[in-house]
Scaffold this motif. Structure first.
Motif, short mmCIF file in Angstrom:
data_model
loop_
_atom_site.label_atom_id
_atom_site.label_comp_id
_atom_site.label_asym_id
_atom_site.label_seq_id
_atom_site.Cartn_x
_atom_site.Cartn_y
_atom_site.Cartn_z
N UNK A 187 -35.69 85.98 7.49
CA UNK A 187 -36.87 85.55 6.72
C UNK A 187 -36.99 86.39 5.46
N UNK A 188 -36.76 87.69 5.59
CA UNK A 188 -36.87 88.57 4.42
C UNK A 188 -35.76 88.38 3.42
N UNK A 189 -34.60 87.95 3.89
CA UNK A 189 -33.43 87.80 3.01
C UNK A 189 -33.31 86.42 2.40
N UNK A 190 -34.05 85.44 2.91
CA UNK A 190 -33.83 84.03 2.54
C UNK A 190 -33.88 83.79 1.03
N UNK A 191 -34.84 84.38 0.36
CA UNK A 191 -34.98 84.12 -1.08
C UNK A 191 -33.85 84.73 -1.90
N UNK A 192 -33.19 85.77 -1.36
CA UNK A 192 -32.18 86.50 -2.12
C UNK A 192 -30.77 86.31 -1.59
N UNK A 193 -30.59 85.52 -0.53
CA UNK A 193 -29.30 85.47 0.15
C UNK A 193 -28.19 85.03 -0.80
N UNK A 249 -27.63 85.77 -3.65
CA UNK A 249 -27.21 86.82 -4.56
C UNK A 249 -26.06 87.66 -4.03
N UNK A 250 -25.67 87.46 -2.77
CA UNK A 250 -24.49 88.17 -2.28
C UNK A 250 -23.21 87.52 -2.78
N UNK A 251 -23.31 86.34 -3.39
CA UNK A 251 -22.15 85.62 -3.91
C UNK A 251 -22.13 85.69 -5.45
N UNK A 252 -20.97 85.94 -6.05
CA UNK A 252 -20.90 85.83 -7.52
C UNK A 252 -21.27 84.44 -8.02
N UNK A 253 -20.90 83.40 -7.26
CA UNK A 253 -21.23 82.02 -7.59
C UNK A 253 -21.43 81.28 -6.27
N UNK A 254 -22.69 81.08 -5.87
CA UNK A 254 -22.98 80.52 -4.55
C UNK A 254 -22.43 79.10 -4.41
N UNK A 255 -22.60 78.25 -5.43
CA UNK A 255 -22.11 76.87 -5.34
C UNK A 255 -20.59 76.83 -5.19
N UNK A 257 -21.19 92.24 -6.36
CA UNK A 257 -21.97 92.15 -7.61
C UNK A 257 -22.08 90.70 -8.03
N UNK A 258 -23.30 90.26 -8.32
CA UNK A 258 -23.52 88.93 -8.90
C UNK A 258 -24.34 89.10 -10.16
N UNK A 259 -24.35 88.07 -10.99
CA UNK A 259 -25.05 88.14 -12.27
C UNK A 259 -26.13 87.08 -12.33
N UNK A 260 -27.33 87.48 -12.69
CA UNK A 260 -28.45 86.57 -12.87
C UNK A 260 -28.90 86.61 -14.32
#
Length: 257
Positions: free
Chosen positions: A10-16, A18-24, A169-172
């Motif tokens: 639940x705590x990680x859902x909004x940020x999960x 971000x563990x991927x450089x490109x989630x898609x 590391x991912x970039x936003x």
């Protein structure tokens, strides 16, 4: 005290993502690998798939995108809510429900494939809990249906008992996000408490988010034995070099008892 698995996700859902450089891109790669394993054993399909640890949809959305009929379930309400929203944003239908993998709320023989990926099963810390989950997965599979399970390479990990995992590391739009883990091993040498750190840009500094959970690092032999005892046959392991998936994958067929 280590929080519950539900609290962790639940705590990680909004940020999960971000563990991927490109989630898609990661969703697409993982779906290609898992779809290849399914096709090799069940044919082209499409198949009825349950992702019983769907999280925010990393595997479920990808498999639905390549044509399978996927239902997602997960212990975390926040995660399944996001999975449904992310699927809808991509024009993909993904029915989801909140469910504990030990007590799956689906009818018997409802699915051709059950997926339990991304090191989810090791959150179960006792033999009884692991058996309950695997027996339930077998129950909802059709005769000769396929179990697809992925975990970390615990044969290698337990040999060295590392204290941490490599940072990602991912970039936003706000800058780079750093994710890393610290591992604290129990005296039994099999279970470990994990601290999951994310460093997000915050002006000239960082906002630090920390979540905690526990895993049981079962070896391939231990998991193979548990899967067979739960009523599966034709158990095989597939390394990343052959499957294209980023973790070792176990496949097994629902045996006729």
């Amino acid at each position: 005290m280590v929080p519950s698995v539900r609290d962790f996700y639940d705590g990680l859902a909004a940020d999960y993502h971000l563990i991927f450089p490109d989630w898609d891109a990661s969703m697409a790669r993982q779906a290609e690998a898992l779809d290849g394993l399914v096709r090799a054993r069940l044919g082209a399909g499409p198949h009825r798939v349950l992702d019983c640890s769907c999280g925010i949809g990393t595997q479920a959305i990808g498999l639905a995108a390549v044509g399978h009929g996927v239902i997602g379930s997960d212990l975390s309400p926040a995660a399944v809510t996001r999975a449904a929203a992310e699927a809808a944003a991509r024009g993909i239908g993904l029915p989801v429900t909140v469910a504990d993998m030990r007590t799956l709320p689906f009818r018997a023989s409802a699915f051709d494939v059950v997926v339990c990926a991304d090191n989810s099963l090791p959150h179960l810390l006792t033999p009884d809990d692991v058996r309950a989950a695997l027996v339930g997965m077998r129950r909802v599979l059709r005769d000769d249906g396929l179990l697809v399970l992925s975990v970390r390479d615990y044969d290698e990990i337990r040999a060295g008992r590392p204290a941490s995992a490599a940072p990602q590391v991912s970039t936003t739009g706000q800058g780079r996000v750093v994710t890393f883990q610290l591992w604290h091993w129990h005296e039994d040498g099999e279970r470990y408490d994990l601290e999951h750190f994310q460093l997000l840009p915050d002006g000239d500094g960082w906002e630090v988010r920390v979540r905690r959970t526990t895993y049981w690092a079962q070896t391939r032999r231990q998991l193979t034995d548990a899967v067979r005892e739960a009523g599966f046959a034709d158990v095989s392991w597939h390394g990343p070099e052959s499957s294209g998936f980023y973790q070792p994958v176990l496949t097994a067929r629902r045996a006729l008892l």
